[in-house]
Design a protein around this motif. Structure first.
Motif, PDB file in Angstrom:
ATOM      1  N   LEU A  17     104.991  -9.413  24.800  1.00 51.50           N
ATOM      2  CA  LEU A  17     103.784  -9.240  23.974  1.00 51.50           C
ATOM      3  C   LEU A  17     103.600  -7.806  23.493  1.00 51.50           C
ATOM      4  O   LEU A  17     102.476  -7.297  23.436  1.00 51.50           O
ATOM      5  CB  LEU A  17     102.545  -9.706  24.738  1.00 51.50           C
ATOM      6  CG  LEU A  17     102.491 -11.190  25.117  1.00 51.50           C
ATOM      7  CD1 LEU A  17     101.141 -11.525  25.753  1.00 51.50           C
ATOM      8  CD2 LEU A  17     102.743 -12.089  23.919  1.00 51.50           C
ATOM      9  N   LEU A  20     101.365  -7.650  20.501  1.00 56.20           N
ATOM     10  CA  LEU A  20      99.956  -7.821  20.857  1.00 56.20           C
ATOM     11  C   LEU A  20      99.340  -6.483  21.245  1.00 56.20           C
ATOM     12  O   LEU A  20      98.220  -6.158  20.840  1.00 56.20           O
ATOM     13  CB  LEU A  20      99.824  -8.810  22.008  1.00 56.20           C
ATOM     14  CG  LEU A  20      98.410  -9.043  22.538  1.00 56.20           C
ATOM     15  CD1 LEU A  20      97.535  -9.655  21.469  1.00 56.20           C
ATOM     16  CD2 LEU A  20      98.434  -9.918  23.779  1.00 56.20           C
ATOM     17  N   ALA A  31      98.663  -6.360  28.201  1.00 52.99           N
ATOM     18  CA  ALA A  31      99.369  -7.422  27.479  1.00 52.99           C
ATOM     19  C   ALA A  31     100.356  -8.123  28.407  1.00 52.99           C
ATOM     20  O   ALA A  31     100.517  -9.351  28.349  1.00 52.99           O
ATOM     21  CB  ALA A  31     100.089  -6.843  26.267  1.00 52.99           C
ATOM     22  N   TYR A  35     100.411 -11.997  29.436  1.00 56.79           N
ATOM     23  CA  TYR A  35     101.608 -12.854  29.354  1.00 56.79           C
ATOM     24  C   TYR A  35     101.788 -13.631  30.654  1.00 56.79           C
ATOM     25  O   TYR A  35     102.075 -14.836  30.635  1.00 56.79           O
ATOM     26  CB  TYR A  35     102.851 -12.017  29.064  1.00 56.79           C
ATOM     27  CG  TYR A  35     104.115 -12.846  29.050  1.00 56.79           C
ATOM     28  CD1 TYR A  35     104.516 -13.516  27.900  1.00 56.79           C
ATOM     29  CD2 TYR A  35     104.892 -12.990  30.197  1.00 56.79           C
ATOM     30  CE1 TYR A  35     105.661 -14.308  27.891  1.00 56.79           C
ATOM     31  CE2 TYR A  35     106.029 -13.773  30.201  1.00 56.79           C
ATOM     32  CZ  TYR A  35     106.409 -14.430  29.045  1.00 56.79           C
ATOM     33  OH  TYR A  35     107.526 -15.219  29.041  1.00 56.79           O
ATOM     34  N   THR A 129     103.974 -18.627  26.091  1.00 52.06           N
ATOM     35  CA  THR A 129     102.754 -18.068  25.492  1.00 52.06           C
ATOM     36  C   THR A 129     101.916 -19.149  24.828  1.00 52.06           C
ATOM     37  O   THR A 129     101.243 -18.908  23.832  1.00 52.06           O
ATOM     38  CB  THR A 129     103.129 -16.998  24.459  1.00 52.06           C
ATOM     39  OG1 THR A 129     104.094 -17.552  23.539  1.00 52.06           O
ATOM     40  CG2 THR A 129     103.727 -15.774  25.128  1.00 52.06           C
ATOM     41  N   GLU A 204     100.783 -14.091  20.445  1.00 50.27           N
ATOM     42  CA  GLU A 204     101.768 -13.041  20.196  1.00 50.27           C
ATOM     43  C   GLU A 204     101.122 -11.783  19.639  1.00 50.27           C
ATOM     44  O   GLU A 204     101.610 -10.680  19.878  1.00 50.27           O
ATOM     45  CB  GLU A 204     102.852 -13.531  19.226  1.00 50.27           C
ATOM     46  CG  GLU A 204     103.811 -14.545  19.822  1.00 50.27           C
ATOM     47  CD  GLU A 204     104.894 -14.932  18.843  1.00 50.27           C
ATOM     48  OE1 GLU A 204     104.828 -14.528  17.657  1.00 50.27           O
ATOM     49  OE2 GLU A 204     105.823 -15.663  19.249  1.00 50.27           O
TER      50      GLU A 204
END
Length: 253
Positions: A17, A20, A31, A35, A129, A204
């Protein structure tokens, strides 16, 4: 019965990620924690379904050099630890190493091996995800796979959060953007029928959280089921959506 291959990376900051972290208020470490939460929810949904969970993980040797050997644990051990925390019967879960240089290659190798070498009735490829994927949706996809050789679950910006197969396709670059269109075209080229699931968020980018956060808040307020680990962590982060100069904006409390 569908073999549900959940594709998992070790939850290392910068490896997972990363986009992200660049496009939301979350840091790389946060992040990575998100995840881990989404992966646990995705694995749990697969375990609770009528299918058979296969955790398809990237091993240490397949990781980029800057993320290999950085935690004191192997990639397999990190993924297994998440499974142990998320699943009711982690010891009954099958773990396999991903094989291939790209996601499309790894997905294709898994699908082809299970269908052709292990005589699986159907195989689903699910990214780690996809926390909004539910047991009910997985079982609905299994029913659709009785009538269609390929079943796809769309996500935002042309991606997919689920791809099920009873017959293989040409997987070379099959996940090229837009994934849902490319996979459908490959299925058509092979003479396969394609069915679809309702769209669901695959995390994402910050734009994905912009859609997911209010949906989870609304579902929780209405007393509906939410992905436990993902929803809990997002609440801890204090994320919310507010009006900004350019429209709805993701902020932190």
């Amino acid at each position: 019965m569908t073999d549900i291959a959940v594709f998992a990376d070790p939850p290392r900051p910068g490896l997972v990620l990363s986009t992200l972290a660049e496009s939301s208020p979350l840091s790389e470490e946060e992040a990575a924690d998100l995840y881990a939460a989404t992966l646990k929810d995705t694995m749990r949904a697969a375990e609770r379904s009528g299918g058979e969970l296969l955790v398809n993980y990237r091993d240490e040797e397949s990781l980029p050099d800057e993320y290999a050997g950085t935690t004191g644990q192997s990639a397999e051990a990190e993924v297994r630890a998440l499974a142990a925390d998320a699943l009711e019967e982690p010891d009954e879960t099958r773990f396999e190493v991903q094989v291939g240089s790209t996601f499309a290659a790894r997905a294709g190798n898994t699908v082809t091996h299970l269908l052709e070498q292990e005589d699986a009735q159907s195989v689903a490829v699910v990214p780690g995800t996809a926390p909004m994927l539910t047991r009910k949706e997985i079982d609905s996809a299994a029913m659709k796979l009785r009538r269609n050789e390929v079943v796809l679950g769309p996500s935002g910006r042309g991606r997919v959060h689920y791809a099920g197969f009873t017959e293989s396709i040409d997987f070379e670059d099959a996940y090229a953007t837009p994934e849902v269109e490319t996979l459908t075209n490959r299925a058509g080229d092979a003479g396969h029928e394609v069915g679809f699931l309702p769209a669901a968020t695959r995390i994402e980018t910050g734009a994905d959280l912009l859609s997911l956060v209010p949906e989870l808040n609304a579902r929780a307020a209405a007393g509906r089921i939410v992905p436990e680990h993902t929803a809990t962590l997002l609440r801890e982060f204090g994320l919310r959506v507010e009006d900004g100069e350019d429209g709805p904006t993701l902020t932190r409390a």
